[in-house]
Design an enzyme around this catalytic site. Structure first.
Site, PDB file in Angstrom:
ATOM      1  N   SER A   1      -3.032  -7.517   3.171  1.00  0.00           N
ATOM      2  CA  SER A   1      -3.257  -7.376   4.612  1.00  0.00           C
ATOM      3  C   SER A   1      -3.659  -8.721   5.216  1.00  0.00           C
ATOM      4  O   SER A   1      -3.173  -9.100   6.275  1.00  0.00           O
ATOM      5  CB  SER A   1      -4.354  -6.351   4.888  1.00  0.00           C
TER       6      SER A   1
ATOM      7  N   HIS B   1       0.841  -1.203   0.000  1.00  0.00           N
ATOM      8  CA  HIS B   1       0.000   0.000   0.000  1.00  0.00           C
ATOM      9  C   HIS B   1       0.878   1.256   0.000  1.00  0.00           C
ATOM     10  O   HIS B   1       0.627   2.199  -0.751  1.00  0.00           O
ATOM     11  CB  HIS B   1      -0.887   0.060   1.259  1.00  0.00           C
TER      12      HIS B   1
ATOM     13  N   ARG C   1      -2.259  -6.147  -8.323  1.00  0.00           N
ATOM     14  CA  ARG C   1      -1.195  -7.098  -8.035  1.00  0.00           C
ATOM     15  C   ARG C   1      -1.099  -8.189  -9.088  1.00  0.00           C
ATOM     16  O   ARG C   1      -0.043  -8.545  -9.535  1.00  0.00           O
ATOM     17  CB  ARG C   1      -1.428  -7.761  -6.674  1.00  0.00           C
TER      18      ARG C   1
ATOM     19  N   LYS D   1     -17.972  -6.356   7.767  1.00  0.00           N
ATOM     20  CA  LYS D   1     -16.713  -7.067   8.037  1.00  0.00           C
ATOM     21  C   LYS D   1     -16.280  -6.753   9.462  1.00  0.00           C
ATOM     22  O   LYS D   1     -16.617  -5.698   9.992  1.00  0.00           O
ATOM     23  CB  LYS D   1     -15.613  -6.567   7.087  1.00  0.00           C
TER      24      LYS D   1
HETATM   25  N1  LIG Z   1       0.961  -5.357  -2.545  1.00  0.00           N
HETATM   26  C1  LIG Z   1       0.205  -4.492  -3.216  1.00  0.00           C
HETATM   27  N2  LIG Z   1       0.657  -3.877  -4.336  1.00  0.00           N
HETATM   28  C2  LIG Z   1      -0.136  -3.033  -5.016  1.00  0.00           C
HETATM   29  N3  LIG Z   1      -1.392  -2.722  -4.679  1.00  0.00           N
HETATM   30  C3  LIG Z   1      -1.900  -3.289  -3.586  1.00  0.00           C
HETATM   31  C4  LIG Z   1      -1.125  -4.201  -2.795  1.00  0.00           C
HETATM   32  N4  LIG Z   1      -1.911  -4.618  -1.770  1.00  0.00           N
HETATM   33  C5  LIG Z   1      -3.099  -3.997  -1.913  1.00  0.00           C
HETATM   34  N5  LIG Z   1      -3.105  -3.197  -2.997  1.00  0.00           N
HETATM   35  C6  LIG Z   1      -4.207  -2.358  -3.463  1.00  0.00           C
HETATM   36  O1  LIG Z   1      -4.570  -1.484  -2.425  1.00  0.00           O
HETATM   37  C7  LIG Z   1      -5.965  -1.204  -2.453  1.00  0.00           C
HETATM   38  C8  LIG Z   1      -6.579  -1.457  -1.111  1.00  0.00           C
HETATM   39  O2  LIG Z   1      -6.539  -2.814  -0.871  1.00  0.00           O
HETATM   40  P1  LIG Z   1      -7.051  -3.571   0.421  1.00  0.00           P
HETATM   41  O3  LIG Z   1      -7.318  -2.635   1.535  1.00  0.00           O
HETATM   42  O4  LIG Z   1      -8.076  -4.543   0.000  1.00  0.00           O
HETATM   43  O5  LIG Z   1      -5.701  -4.326   0.794  1.00  0.00           O
HETATM   44  P2  LIG Z   1      -5.392  -5.854   0.725  1.00  0.00           P
HETATM   45  O6  LIG Z   1      -3.941  -5.968   1.032  1.00  0.00           O
HETATM   46  O7  LIG Z   1      -5.891  -6.452  -0.539  1.00  0.00           O
HETATM   47  O8  LIG Z   1      -6.207  -6.346   1.978  1.00  0.00           O
HETATM   48  P3  LIG Z   1      -7.209  -7.592   2.124  1.00  0.00           P
HETATM   49  O9  LIG Z   1      -6.332  -8.783   2.210  1.00  0.00           O
HETATM   50  O10 LIG Z   1      -7.928  -7.278   3.391  1.00  0.00           O
HETATM   51  O11 LIG Z   1      -8.101  -7.585   0.921  1.00  0.00           O
HETATM   52  C9  LIG Z   1      -6.514  -2.032  -3.607  1.00  0.00           C
HETATM   53  O12 LIG Z   1      -6.540  -1.214  -4.763  1.00  0.00           O
HETATM   54  C10 LIG Z   1      -5.470  -3.122  -3.767  1.00  0.00           C
HETATM   55  O13 LIG Z   1      -5.451  -3.643  -5.084  1.00  0.00           O
HETATM   56 MG   LIG Z   2      -8.013  -6.642  -0.974  1.00  0.00          MG
END
Ligand SMILES: Nc1ncnc2c1ncn2[C@@H]1O[C@H](COP(=O)(O)OP(=O)(O)OP(=O)(O)O)[C@@H](O)[C@H]1O
Ligand SMILES: [Mg+2]
Length: 160
Positions: free
Chosen positions: A128, A17, A90, A41
């Site tokens: 996450s 992020h 991703r 959630k």
């Molecule tokens: N490692 C990463 N690289 C690039 N973008 C990311 C990455 N992790 C999350 N994102 C992007 O960040 C945004 C917010 O994602 P989100 O809060 O769902 O995080 P997540 O890591 O996917 O968490 P969860 O596992 O709870 O879904 C989305 O646009 C997601 O695609």
């Molecule tokens: Mg996600």
């Protein structure tokens, strides 16, 4: 002024992020990280905690605002005068859902544009949920999340 919103759950913020925030912040006058409060959630961290971690991780950037929102992203954007949505991609697995969301948001407000940023290959496997899963069983999560999160995540799980 060009204002973008980077929405997500950020439960908690990861270095994936943060990488998106750093790269996108350079492209806009202001980047607002929108922490989604999803009442259906049950997150590990409260919205206040999630906001705190993001703010702490972004002190080296001067054009970041962090706020939470409920309901439609489009309404939050309007309230913030923002015109662009930033999303991280991703893998192909992210694509289908994000594609659907982008088109729905465009339908709701045609003036809003969604921009996708490719993940840094270093973080392409990072989410996450996966970080929480590893931390819950005591695995090493160093280098995957900002240091402010590391202590707190283990604290949460030890208490449970
Ligand atoms: N490692 C990463 N690289 C690039 N973008 C990311 C990455 N992790 C999350 N994102 C992007 O960040 C945004 C917010 O994602 P989100 O809060 O769902 O995080 P997540 O890591 O996917 O968490 P969860 O596992 O709870 O879904 C989305 O646009 C997601 O695609
Ligand atoms: Mg996600």
């Amino acid at each position: 002024m060009r204002i973008c919103v980077y929405p997500g759950s950020f439960d908690p913020i990861t270095n994936g992020h943060l990488d998106i925030i750093e790269r996108a912040s350079g492209l806009f006058d202001k980047l607002i990280v929108g922490v989604l409060i999803n009442t259906s959630k049950s997150p590990l961290f409260t919205a206040e905690e999630r906001i705190h971690f993001i703010k702490k991780s972004c002190t080296h950037l001067d054009n970041i605002e962090v706020d939470s929102f409920e309901g439609l992203l489009i309404d939050f954007m309007k309230q913030k005068n923002a015109t662009t949505i930033i999303k991280g991609l991703r893998a192909v697995s992210d694509f289908e859902y994000e594609f659907q969301m982008a088109l729905m948001n465009r339908k709701l407000n045609p003036k809003i544009e969604t921009i996708f940023m490719m993940t840094n290959s270093e973080y392409s496997y990072l989410s996450s949920s996966l970080v929480k899963e590893v931390a819950r069983f005591g695995g090493c999560i160093k280098g995957l999340i900002p240091s402010v999160v590391e202590k707190e995540i283990f604290k949460k799980y030890n208490r449970r």
